[in-house]
Scaffold this active site. Structure first.
Site, PDB file in Angstrom:
ATOM      1  N   ARG A  35      91.250 102.943  -0.174  1.00  0.00           N
ATOM      2  CA  ARG A  35      92.784 103.096   0.210  1.00  0.00           C
ATOM      3  C   ARG A  35      93.281 104.160   0.094  1.00  0.00           C
ATOM      4  O   ARG A  35      94.374 104.709   1.019  1.00  0.00           O
ATOM      5  CB  ARG A  35      92.826 101.505  -0.326  1.00  0.00           C
ATOM      6  CG  ARG A  35      92.048 100.480   0.450  1.00  0.00           C
ATOM      7  CD  ARG A  35      92.527  99.135   0.372  1.00  0.00           C
ATOM      8  NE  ARG A  35      91.810  98.035   1.140  1.00  0.00           N
ATOM      9  CZ  ARG A  35      91.351  97.183   0.282  1.00  0.00           C
ATOM     10  NH1 ARG A  35      91.547  96.858  -1.015  1.00  0.00           N
ATOM     11  NH2 ARG A  35      90.831  96.272   1.052  1.00  0.00           N
ATOM     12  N   LYS A 198      80.206  80.835   5.343  1.00  0.00           N
ATOM     13  CA  LYS A 198      80.799  79.376   5.825  1.00  0.00           C
ATOM     14  C   LYS A 198      81.009  79.445   7.438  1.00  0.00           C
ATOM     15  O   LYS A 198      81.390  80.061   7.847  1.00  0.00           O
ATOM     16  CB  LYS A 198      82.198  79.227   4.947  1.00  0.00           C
ATOM     17  CG  LYS A 198      81.933  78.926   4.102  1.00  0.00           C
ATOM     18  CD  LYS A 198      83.145  79.168   3.508  1.00  0.00           C
ATOM     19  CE  LYS A 198      83.528  77.533   2.004  1.00  0.00           C
ATOM     20  NZ  LYS A 198      84.440  77.757   2.044  1.00  0.00           N
ATOM     21  N   GLY A 354      85.244  93.395   5.103  1.00  0.00           N
ATOM     22  CA  GLY A 354      84.399  92.539   3.984  1.00  0.00           C
ATOM     23  C   GLY A 354      82.587  92.714   3.506  1.00  0.00           C
ATOM     24  O   GLY A 354      82.779  94.079   3.223  1.00  0.00           O
ATOM     25  N   GLY A 377      90.467  90.750   6.543  1.00  0.00           N
ATOM     26  CA  GLY A 377      90.461  89.401   7.155  1.00  0.00           C
ATOM     27  C   GLY A 377      91.338  89.623   8.967  1.00  0.00           C
ATOM     28  O   GLY A 377      91.427  89.246   9.824  1.00  0.00           O
TER      29      GLY A 377
END
Ligand code: AMP
Length: 396
Positions: A35, A198, A354, A377
């Site tokens: 990063r 999920k 992710g 996200g």
């Protein structure tokens, strides 16, 4: 979309929102500095123009004010090494000391501010807090895609104090450009692959992808909620019973829109959530009592990889199974290879951050796909059709 390339930063003090939320070990050593390195080109462009940089970031999720383990002081040395510039550190991001350091900053130098999230006002998007930060600089640059979906003080609110003097850094510009390649007029067939644990996390993206994709492949733990909703026996596999009606609705919607929704035919099942568990291959509709699906099976792999191979644009978010365990990585690995092959044939593949990004790195395919997004996200919300506050604020 204006980027740092559209401006000359001579004598400007660029206040840059970066994402230096890097992992640290117990002795505060950085275990992965990608990063930091990602933002170096943006910083260098500004310094090379004859400007200076004031870097603002968060690190981790501090609960109650300052905490040693979330201090950005641990990364000062690395920022200096990577940029080759002198880096000053303001031990409090707000106050006279930070203001003095910002005003004394010379062209070619960097000032790193302490973790913004030591103040609750950051995540609340407090305008007074944003205004205090804004006073340090003459120009605002947003290069933190990972927080672009948050309307925090430093990611969005602050931009209002820089009319005509704000733009994106290279990381943000790249992320947006690559996402737009898929969102606006993708080469067809366009296949979206959605996996992960999920279904509740991915309902909105699947729904929005119905308006964009030709094929939607669903794998991973979330596929068992679909299987059970269709009347299948899923043993101990992951399931969100309360979402079953919604999965049926999604299937109906796909049919109505002429989108092909592909679910796994079979799974590699296990008698425990454990790499050494006893395993078998079973139909997704007939998983034995006491067993759980931890990876897609051979038939699913065959079907999914065929559809991916025939695609010209692919978006992938979420693994096909518990790829962290070697005995359940085959499905995710096969999909990753098929996705990489699309790019090798001249198509476009976008990997949503992710766990899919982790999988692509694990299988050493990161340089074979078209683009690996850094913002899980944020990318997800972009594909859900939402406006990202961090993007909107710079464009206004
Ligand atoms: P997500 O964060 O929703 O993208 O989910 C990623 C996680 O889902 C990974 O850690 C996987 O190990 C996990 N996962 C994928 N497939 C399964 C499965 N069949 N059963 C349990 N966990 C799974």
């Amino acid at each position: 979309m204006q980027t740092v390339d559209d401006f000359n930063f001579k004598n400007e003090k660029a206040l840059i929102r970066v994402d230096f939320n890097v992992p640290l070990d117990a002795s505060f050593n950085i275990t992965d500095d990608s990063r930091i390195t990602a933002t170096v080109p943006t910083i260098k462009k500004i310094l090379d123009d004859g400007g200076s940089c004031i870097l603002m970031s968060h690190l981790g999720r501090p609960k109650e004010g300052p905490a040693e383990k979330y201090s950005l002081k641990h990364i000062v040395k690395r920022v200096s090494e990577r940029t080759g510039a002198k880096v000053h550190f303001a031990a409090d991001c707000i106050g006279e000391e930070a203001a003095r350091m910002a005003s004394e900053l010379q062209p070619g130098e960097i000032l790193l501010l302490e973790n913004l999230r030591f103040y609750k006002e950051e995540e609340k998007g407090d305008p007074a807090f944003a205004e205090k930060l804004s006073k340090y600089g003459t120009f605002y640059v947003n290069d933190a895609f990972g927080t672009a979906h948050r309307a925090h003080a430093s990611t969005a609110i602050i931009a209002r104090f820089f009319k005509g003097k704000k733009c994106f850094g290279y990381v943000m510009a790249n992320e947006i450009a690559n996402a737009r390649k898929v969102l606006n007029n993708p080469a067809r067939p366009f296949t979206a692959i959605v996996g992960g644990a999920k279904v509740s996390d991915k309902l909105l993206i699947i729904e929005n992808l119905m308006n964009l994709a030709d094929n939607i492949i669903i794998g991973g733990g979330m596929s068992y909620t679909f299987a059970k909703a269709m009347g299948g026996k899923i043993g101990n596999s992951l399931c969100e019973d309360d979402r079953m009606p919604l999965t049926l609705e999604l299937m109906e919607k796909a049919k109505a829109k002429g989108v092909r929704l592909l679910l796994p035919e079979d799974s590699k099942v296990a008698d425990q959530f454990n790499n050494d568990a006893k395993t078998a291959i079973e139909k997704n509709s007939e998983i034995s009592e006491g067993y759980m699906g931890l990876d897609i099976g051979p038939e699913a792999i065959k079907k999914f990889t065929e559809v991916i191979a025939a695609s010209k644009t692919v978006l992938w978010n979420g693994p096909m199974g518990v790829f962290e365990m070697s005995n359940f990585e085959e499905g995710t690995r096969s999909v990753a290879q098929a996705v990489a092959a699309v790019s090798e044939k001249g198509g476009f593949s976008l990997i949503g951050g992710g766990d899919s990004a982790a999988a692509i790195h694990k299988f050493n395919l990161a340089d074979k796909v078209s683009y690996v997004s850094t913002g899980g996200g944020a990318l997800l919300e972009y594909f859900e059709g939402k406006e990202l506050p961090g993007v909107k604020a710079v464009m206004e």
